[in-house]
Design a protein around this motif. Sequence first.
Motif, PDB file in Angstrom:
ATOM      1  N   VAL A 381      59.276   7.555  73.521  1.00  0.00           N
ATOM      2  CA  VAL A 381      57.838   7.439  73.293  1.00  0.00           C
ATOM      3  C   VAL A 381      57.547   8.087  71.948  1.00  0.00           C
ATOM      4  O   VAL A 381      57.882   9.252  71.729  1.00  0.00           O
ATOM      5  CB  VAL A 381      57.016   8.140  74.390  1.00  0.00           C
ATOM      6  N   PHE A 382      56.939   7.331  71.038  1.00  0.00           N
ATOM      7  CA  PHE A 382      56.540   7.866  69.747  1.00  0.00           C
ATOM      8  C   PHE A 382      55.025   8.046  69.735  1.00  0.00           C
ATOM      9  O   PHE A 382      54.285   7.124  70.075  1.00  0.00           O
ATOM     10  CB  PHE A 382      56.925   6.915  68.606  1.00  0.00           C
ATOM     11  N   THR A 383      54.579   9.237  69.353  1.00  0.00           N
ATOM     12  CA  THR A 383      53.165   9.439  69.080  1.00  0.00           C
ATOM     13  C   THR A 383      53.024   9.605  67.576  1.00  0.00           C
ATOM     14  O   THR A 383      53.841  10.268  66.937  1.00  0.00           O
ATOM     15  CB  THR A 383      52.605  10.661  69.821  1.00  0.00           C
ATOM     16  N   VAL A 384      51.993   8.991  66.999  1.00  0.00           N
ATOM     17  CA  VAL A 384      51.965   8.790  65.554  1.00  0.00           C
ATOM     18  C   VAL A 384      50.640   9.272  64.984  1.00  0.00           C
ATOM     19  O   VAL A 384      49.569   8.828  65.421  1.00  0.00           O
ATOM     20  CB  VAL A 384      52.144   7.287  65.226  1.00  0.00           C
ATOM     21  N   ASP A 385      50.713  10.172  64.004  1.00  0.00           N
ATOM     22  CA  ASP A 385      49.504  10.642  63.340  1.00  0.00           C
ATOM     23  C   ASP A 385      48.868   9.531  62.509  1.00  0.00           C
ATOM     24  O   ASP A 385      49.560   8.654  61.966  1.00  0.00           O
ATOM     25  CB  ASP A 385      49.823  11.826  62.418  1.00  0.00           C
ATOM     26  N   THR A 386      47.561   9.617  62.372  1.00  0.00           N
ATOM     27  CA  THR A 386      46.816   8.693  61.514  1.00  0.00           C
ATOM     28  C   THR A 386      47.138   8.979  60.047  1.00  0.00           C
ATOM     29  O   THR A 386      47.454  10.096  59.668  1.00  0.00           O
ATOM     30  CB  THR A 386      45.309   8.866  61.775  1.00  0.00           C
ATOM     31  N   GLY A 387      47.034   7.940  59.222  1.00  0.00           N
ATOM     32  CA  GLY A 387      47.325   8.094  57.799  1.00  0.00           C
ATOM     33  C   GLY A 387      48.684   7.527  57.476  1.00  0.00           C
ATOM     34  O   GLY A 387      49.065   6.461  57.956  1.00  0.00           O
ATOM     35  N   MET A 388      49.454   8.229  56.662  1.00  0.00           N
ATOM     36  CA  MET A 388      50.744   7.722  56.217  1.00  0.00           C
ATOM     37  C   MET A 388      51.700   7.480  57.373  1.00  0.00           C
ATOM     38  O   MET A 388      52.482   6.533  57.346  1.00  0.00           O
ATOM     39  CB  MET A 388      51.381   8.702  55.231  1.00  0.00           C
ATOM     40  N   CYS A 389      51.651   8.327  58.408  1.00  0.00           N
ATOM     41  CA  CYS A 389      52.572   8.128  59.531  1.00  0.00           C
ATOM     42  C   CYS A 389      52.329   6.795  60.228  1.00  0.00           C
ATOM     43  O   CYS A 389      53.256   6.200  60.785  1.00  0.00           O
ATOM     44  CB  CYS A 389      52.452   9.284  60.522  1.00  0.00           C
ATOM     45  N   ASN A 390      51.076   6.316  60.220  1.00  0.00           N
ATOM     46  CA  ASN A 390      50.813   4.979  60.733  1.00  0.00           C
ATOM     47  C   ASN A 390      51.622   3.932  59.980  1.00  0.00           C
ATOM     48  O   ASN A 390      52.150   2.984  60.576  1.00  0.00           O
ATOM     49  CB  ASN A 390      49.326   4.630  60.586  1.00  0.00           C
ATOM     50  N   VAL A 391      51.695   4.109  58.672  1.00  0.00           N
ATOM     51  CA  VAL A 391      52.438   3.147  57.851  1.00  0.00           C
ATOM     52  C   VAL A 391      53.917   3.175  58.210  1.00  0.00           C
ATOM     53  O   VAL A 391      54.551   2.137  58.410  1.00  0.00           O
ATOM     54  CB  VAL A 391      52.240   3.442  56.355  1.00  0.00           C
ATOM     55  N   TRP A 392      54.482   4.395  58.303  1.00  0.00           N
ATOM     56  CA  TRP A 392      55.910   4.480  58.587  1.00  0.00           C
ATOM     57  C   TRP A 392      56.224   3.926  59.977  1.00  0.00           C
ATOM     58  O   TRP A 392      57.252   3.270  60.173  1.00  0.00           O
ATOM     59  CB  TRP A 392      56.394   5.923  58.476  1.00  0.00           C
TER      60      TRP A 392
END
Length: 582
Positions: A381-392
């Motif tokens: 399960v990946f939780t992803v921060d908004t901003g650049m991490c969304n892109v990655w």
Amino acid sequence: MAKQNVAEQFVGILARAGVRRLYGVVGDSLNPVVDAIRRNAAIDWVQVRHEEAAAFAAGAEAQITGRLAACAGSCGPGNLHLINGLYDAHRSMAPVLALASHIPTSEIGLGYFQETHPERLFDECSHYNEMITNPQQMPRLVQTAIQYAVGRGGVSVVTLPGDIASQPAPTKAIEHALVTSRPTARPGDLEIDKLVDMIDDADRVTLFCGSGTAGAHAEVMEFAERIKSPIGHALRGKEWIQYDNKFDVGMSGLLGYGAAYEATHECDLLILLGTDFPYNAFLPDGTDVKIVQVDVRPERLGRRSQLDLAVWGDVRETLRCLTPRVRVKNDRRFLDKMLRKHADALEGVVKAYTRKVEKHVPIHPEYVASVLDEVADEDAVFTVDTGMCNVWAARYLTPNGRRRVIGSFSHGSMANAMVQAIGAQFVDRERQVVSMSGDGGFTMLMGDFLTLVQYELPVKIVLFNNSSLGMVELEMLVAGLPSYGTTNHNPDFAAMARAAGAFGVRVEKPKQLGGALKDAFKHKGPALVDVVTDPNALSIPPKISADMVQGFALSAGKIVLDGGVGRMVQMARSNLRNLPRP
């Protein structure tokens, strides 16, 4: 047997609805409820360090399980802290019940210490928001709140003054069977008839899929095969539709890649399946392309683009009705053209962004995401921060039908990833949970790193540390402004993690990365990998106009980094190999 009070009855109803934990911070008006949890073996109190974390954790748990989750805040400032996480849960359609404890009823409206009005404050981020002012409202009000959260998909808020919570529960209270799952819904025959005619009349059909395709992967693939349609997706549709997909043409939007944009604009008929994709600048205007939208939420139909047909129903049931009735299309020319465009687009990106990244210092964030994708578990399960991490995450995480990717994709909040990981990990301590955190988001709710340590949750935080608010900096540059107020002066986060009692390692050179991630993933408890990344790893994608940038002035994801695409290029190449030879 001692008589129940209202708090005990409230906790019992939550347990009966399948809630296994209540996330929150204790406080005076909430004490009767916390004490009732202490004496109820069916439900646990999870003590977080900030109520915003409680709401995010509950929302993530609900998204992982599909079941009701719950959080709580004490009166005034306590429950106010819930609001950001509740907005995110509500916009993600996560069934969450929030308890907003309140000041004594005798003091409401008199400017009492910590007085707010929760029954007004939470209206916009909930389907149901009511206050218990009399024990006789129990248990019907709480049961109703649960059914709103589960049935409509989103948040219900129950406000409970502390003095009411301590009063005896009503005798002979009616407790009925609770709704704990949602039904399926199919469209009417008239809409199916119209849609069949539109598909049969079209030469080029494109499907564009969102999170509403969850559980409908097989049906979407069968439908696309029958009508020879390319399939594009929004970010929230990626985990559900991209894997095992020989019709994949990528993702549209400012985080997009591949040929999804072309496929949605060069078709005769665009069918939007279970998506509330908000960026209408990336959708055709309806002049040259007919548009159909299928969604289980009728209020979403037509609010992004002009529709030629609105279909109210969930995607799986709609396709089960539709697919057998449409004519088989044998002409693959449009599909094959889009697959070739998609592969060419990905090849160009790979060539531009894979040169010498293993030696680049500071480390390219694309490289970090690529290595993470390779070493993470197949059911992570990946939780992803908004901003650049969304892109990655959009570019590098490879879905397979077993992995999950959760982020603040609709609300766009900072600081979501680590605290969502708390809820995801509580569901299953044996499942790998990875938080892709930016340094800005991580530090905003950094106190709840201690929650991971306190409960020995084995969450792995991969910290993309570029010492800046990278997405905001890029927004300023696009707007012609010098970057200002975007630099973070950061500590050694790995040392901080070790001081807190967790595993911590700092990575400054690419050759250290793989070993550091593997060591962190093998560690039994919480772990943080502080990766120093290049803040200048930025570029603007080819498919973006000035109008699009203007339209995203308030969006955290308004500009995309045109980086590599990891293993997606392999799938695109594979799909090309399967094209029939002329």
